[in-house]
Design a protein around this motif. Sequence first.
Motif, PDB file in Angstrom:
ATOM      1  N   HIS A 292       4.477   5.127 -12.072  1.00  0.00           N
ATOM      2  CA  HIS A 292       5.018   6.456 -11.782  1.00  0.00           C
ATOM      3  C   HIS A 292       4.010   7.293 -10.996  1.00  0.00           C
ATOM      4  CE1 HIS A 292       8.230   6.247 -15.210  1.00  0.00           C
ATOM      5  NE2 HIS A 292       8.573   5.598 -14.114  1.00  0.00           N
ATOM      6  N   TYR A 293       3.454   6.715  -9.955  1.00  0.00           N
ATOM      7  CA  TYR A 293       2.565   7.457  -9.060  1.00  0.00           C
ATOM      8  C   TYR A 293       3.414   8.433  -8.252  1.00  0.00           C
ATOM      9  CZ  TYR A 293      -0.268   8.326  -4.867  1.00  0.00           C
ATOM     10  OH  TYR A 293      -0.941   8.917  -3.825  1.00  0.00           O
ATOM     11  N   VAL A 294       3.189   9.730  -8.411  1.00  0.00           N
ATOM     12  CA  VAL A 294       3.988  10.727  -7.681  1.00  0.00           C
ATOM     13  C   VAL A 294       3.120  11.768  -6.971  1.00  0.00           C
ATOM     14  CG1 VAL A 294       6.062  10.496  -9.100  1.00  0.00           C
ATOM     15  CG2 VAL A 294       4.275  12.109  -9.798  1.00  0.00           C
ATOM     16  N   GLN A 295       1.804  11.560  -6.922  1.00  0.00           N
ATOM     17  CA  GLN A 295       0.951  12.513  -6.217  1.00  0.00           C
ATOM     18  C   GLN A 295       1.272  12.512  -4.719  1.00  0.00           C
ATOM     19  OE1 GLN A 295      -0.057  10.401  -8.479  1.00  0.00           O
ATOM     20  NE2 GLN A 295      -1.103  11.581 -10.059  1.00  0.00           N
ATOM     21  N   ASN A 296       1.462  11.336  -4.136  1.00  0.00           N
ATOM     22  CA  ASN A 296       1.893  11.192  -2.737  1.00  0.00           C
ATOM     23  C   ASN A 296       1.034  12.027  -1.779  1.00  0.00           C
ATOM     24  OD1 ASN A 296       3.929   9.688  -3.916  1.00  0.00           O
ATOM     25  ND2 ASN A 296       5.472  11.279  -3.744  1.00  0.00           N
ATOM     26  N   ASN A 297      -0.272  11.964  -1.969  1.00  0.00           N
ATOM     27  CA  ASN A 297      -1.159  12.832  -1.175  1.00  0.00           C
ATOM     28  C   ASN A 297      -2.266  12.058  -0.466  1.00  0.00           C
ATOM     29  OD1 ASN A 297      -2.698  12.133  -3.370  1.00  0.00           O
ATOM     30  ND2 ASN A 297      -3.026  14.212  -4.115  1.00  0.00           N
ATOM     31  N   ASN A 298      -2.069  10.746  -0.311  1.00  0.00           N
ATOM     32  CA  ASN A 298      -3.098   9.933   0.336  1.00  0.00           C
ATOM     33  C   ASN A 298      -2.643   9.435   1.708  1.00  0.00           C
ATOM     34  OD1 ASN A 298      -5.527   9.245  -1.601  1.00  0.00           O
ATOM     35  ND2 ASN A 298      -3.702   9.284  -2.885  1.00  0.00           N
ATOM     36  N   LYS A 299      -3.610   9.050   2.513  1.00  0.00           N
ATOM     37  CA  LYS A 299      -3.318   8.433   3.802  1.00  0.00           C
ATOM     38  C   LYS A 299      -2.910   6.968   3.589  1.00  0.00           C
ATOM     39  CE  LYS A 299      -4.522  11.916   6.521  1.00  0.00           C
ATOM     40  NZ  LYS A 299      -3.570  12.569   7.456  1.00  0.00           N
ATOM     41  N   LEU A 300      -2.112   6.459   4.528  1.00  0.00           N
ATOM     42  CA  LEU A 300      -1.621   5.090   4.416  1.00  0.00           C
ATOM     43  C   LEU A 300      -2.456   4.152   5.273  1.00  0.00           C
ATOM     44  CD1 LEU A 300       2.225   5.788   4.631  1.00  0.00           C
ATOM     45  CD2 LEU A 300       0.929   5.160   2.594  1.00  0.00           C
ATOM     46  N   ASN A 301      -2.969   3.113   4.645  1.00  0.00           N
ATOM     47  CA  ASN A 301      -3.666   2.052   5.368  1.00  0.00           C
ATOM     48  C   ASN A 301      -2.615   1.067   5.889  1.00  0.00           C
ATOM     49  OD1 ASN A 301      -5.077  -0.192   6.223  1.00  0.00           O
ATOM     50  ND2 ASN A 301      -6.426  -0.279   4.450  1.00  0.00           N
ATOM     51  N   PRO A 302      -2.476   0.911   7.203  1.00  0.00           N
ATOM     52  CA  PRO A 302      -1.423   0.039   7.734  1.00  0.00           C
ATOM     53  C   PRO A 302      -1.507  -1.406   7.262  1.00  0.00           C
ATOM     54  CG  PRO A 302      -2.391   1.382   9.477  1.00  0.00           C
ATOM     55  CD  PRO A 302      -3.257   1.558   8.268  1.00  0.00           C
ATOM     56  N   GLU A 303      -2.696  -1.823   6.836  1.00  0.00           N
ATOM     57  CA  GLU A 303      -2.858  -3.211   6.382  1.00  0.00           C
ATOM     58  C   GLU A 303      -2.317  -3.421   4.964  1.00  0.00           C
ATOM     59  OE1 GLU A 303      -3.965  -5.394   8.594  1.00  0.00           O
ATOM     60  OE2 GLU A 303      -4.167  -3.707   9.990  1.00  0.00           O
ATOM     61  N   GLU A 304      -2.038  -2.339   4.270  1.00  0.00           N
ATOM     62  CA  GLU A 304      -1.546  -2.433   2.891  1.00  0.00           C
ATOM     63  C   GLU A 304      -0.037  -2.233   2.850  1.00  0.00           C
ATOM     64  OE1 GLU A 304      -5.431  -0.726   0.474  1.00  0.00           O
ATOM     65  OE2 GLU A 304      -3.871   0.682   1.089  1.00  0.00           O
ATOM     66  N   LEU A 305       0.588  -2.763   1.799  1.00  0.00           N
ATOM     67  CA  LEU A 305       2.018  -2.561   1.612  1.00  0.00           C
ATOM     68  C   LEU A 305       2.293  -1.127   1.169  1.00  0.00           C
ATOM     69  CD1 LEU A 305       3.003  -5.873  -0.247  1.00  0.00           C
ATOM     70  CD2 LEU A 305       3.340  -5.321   2.170  1.00  0.00           C
ATOM     71  N   LEU A 306       3.436  -0.620   1.576  1.00  0.00           N
ATOM     72  CA  LEU A 306       3.884   0.718   1.175  1.00  0.00           C
ATOM     73  C   LEU A 306       5.065   0.560   0.225  1.00  0.00           C
ATOM     74  CD1 LEU A 306       4.177   3.813   1.364  1.00  0.00           C
ATOM     75  CD2 LEU A 306       5.486   3.468   3.476  1.00  0.00           C
ATOM     76  N   LEU A 307       4.913   1.019  -1.020  1.00  0.00           N
ATOM     77  CA  LEU A 307       5.980   0.952  -2.013  1.00  0.00           C
ATOM     78  C   LEU A 307       6.652   2.327  -2.100  1.00  0.00           C
ATOM     79  CD1 LEU A 307       5.906  -0.794  -5.464  1.00  0.00           C
ATOM     80  CD2 LEU A 307       6.786   1.534  -5.278  1.00  0.00           C
ATOM     81  N   ILE A 308       7.972   2.355  -1.905  1.00  0.00           N
ATOM     82  CA  ILE A 308       8.744   3.598  -1.985  1.00  0.00           C
ATOM     83  C   ILE A 308       9.826   3.434  -3.036  1.00  0.00           C
ATOM     84  CG2 ILE A 308      10.229   5.225  -0.770  1.00  0.00           C
ATOM     85  CD1 ILE A 308       8.930   4.391   1.838  1.00  0.00           C
ATOM     86  N   ASP A 309       9.803   4.312  -4.022  1.00  0.00           N
ATOM     87  CA  ASP A 309      10.837   4.375  -5.065  1.00  0.00           C
ATOM     88  C   ASP A 309      11.493   5.750  -4.924  1.00  0.00           C
ATOM     89  OD1 ASP A 309      12.348   4.661  -7.399  1.00  0.00           O
ATOM     90  OD2 ASP A 309      10.911   3.566  -8.629  1.00  0.00           O
ATOM     91  N   ALA A 310      12.733   5.775  -4.416  1.00  0.00           N
ATOM     92  CA  ALA A 310      13.393   7.053  -4.131  1.00  0.00           C
ATOM     93  C   ALA A 310      14.897   6.892  -4.257  1.00  0.00           C
ATOM     94  CB  ALA A 310      13.033   7.546  -2.727  1.00  0.00           C
TER      95      ALA A 310
END
Length: 502
Positions: A292-310
């Motif tokens: 339940h990570y909801v801070q959503n305040n970090n930069k995205l590293n393109p080499e990492e996967l992006l998980l979106i629960d919405a």
Amino acid sequence: MMGLLKRYRLISAFMTHHRRMTTAFLSPKLQQVPEKSLGITVEEYKARRRSLMQLCVESEPLKSVHNHLLCIPAAPLSYFSVNNHCPFRQNTEFNYLCGYLEANCVLFMFTEPGKSVEDFKSLLFLPQSLQEVWYEKFEGFTNIVESTGVDEARFTKDIASFLSTYIKDNNKFTLWYNYQKTVNSEVHRSVMADFLRQGKYKKLKSFDYYVQSLRMVKSEAEIALMKRSMEITSAAFRSVHDMIDEWKSKSQKELLSEYEIQAVLEYTCSLNGGRLAYIPVVAGGNRGNTIHYVQNNNKLNPEELLLIDAGCEYKGYTTDITRVINIADMTFEQEAIIGIVQLIQETCIKMCTPEYSLNEIYRKMMAVLGEYVQTLGFMDTKLEGQFNGGAQLFCPHHVGHYLGMDLHDTPLVSKEMKLQPGTILTIEPGLYFRPEYVPDKLSQFRGIAVRLEDNILVTKSGPVNLSQSVSPREKVFACDADSIQSSVDIHNFMASLRKGKI
């Protein structure tokens, strides 16, 4: 005149600069879906109230009480600070039974002496506001009765008088009111607490389970609203992909932020007449391992996967979707884990039939997941099928939950109950490789987090995936989940995977 022209040019320049700084400029392809006229009819609200009253009456097999009085409060307003309202969300049970979306109302349903259950009455009480300058104008009792199908509407100042009259005419009645979980503290304090102290009822019960059992099975109108909510959710995810594609096309670019993704999701839902059903999870890399990570305040590293629960809420009905997006090309390990979770989810979705319960699907998920995790080398090979304890380190949540008007819908309905046609549920297996659980020899898996969540409608003819069009991804592995049934199959599959033969 020249002064006005100069001001206009300055304002125009400022607006152009502002537009370029907004999400709309970064992602001009914000998705809209065609409007539709959908909703619950007055007749359906009446049928719901009738079914609930019937269940309450039938719960008294010995007919030890003659009448029934149900009290269903609306939600109160809540505030960020003084005179600063939070977005309003109606109490689900109240919304389900009459569809009226104003705060601080009370719905009473009651039977009367000498009359049959079919002749029960519904009475809706509304707060009397003298602040029409600040809030919406009162629409009138006649319009409210027509839109909800109740028998009568009055102001809440008359509740005490109504209850006083009711107890004079009824000396044996069951009061259906959940005093242990008060939906509206002001209604409880000002009216119901004193009524309870009088003790004029013969029995005091809660109708919560009965109304949730009705909500479990969706009508055609409800399914249509869920599908519309899903269309908006799909549009929101398309907007995210458009934004990422535009970012990738720029030669010089700052890293995208998680909150920019959240903003696009939120704006697209609002653009299409809905709103986010909950604070979304927009988690890059290892942050996806916080469920339940909801801070959503970090930069995205393109080499990492992006998980979106919405998910979107549309006219009181919610969706709940999780997708994993790769911004850059995937590593072998990332692609392998996505492919494995796809196979696990495929197995679970096929079980969404009246033959199985949600807990049975969960137990199957954990057994299959445990086999994969063990074969990958994350668990002791001597466990011989006793995976649950170890597997829970890599998937600490259930396979899913019921879905509908609430995100985690009908929580009083057991997950051991066989699924019913018309039920909608989530299926959301995941694999989470928190760094502290990954041995050094498998360090390339550290920080990978994959959850795939779809919304499934149970029907007599088989499961229907309502979210199939949301951010679709091709299957990583061409094989079918049915072809991998035993631990031997999984070992052979994983051996082929390591050798690059799949």
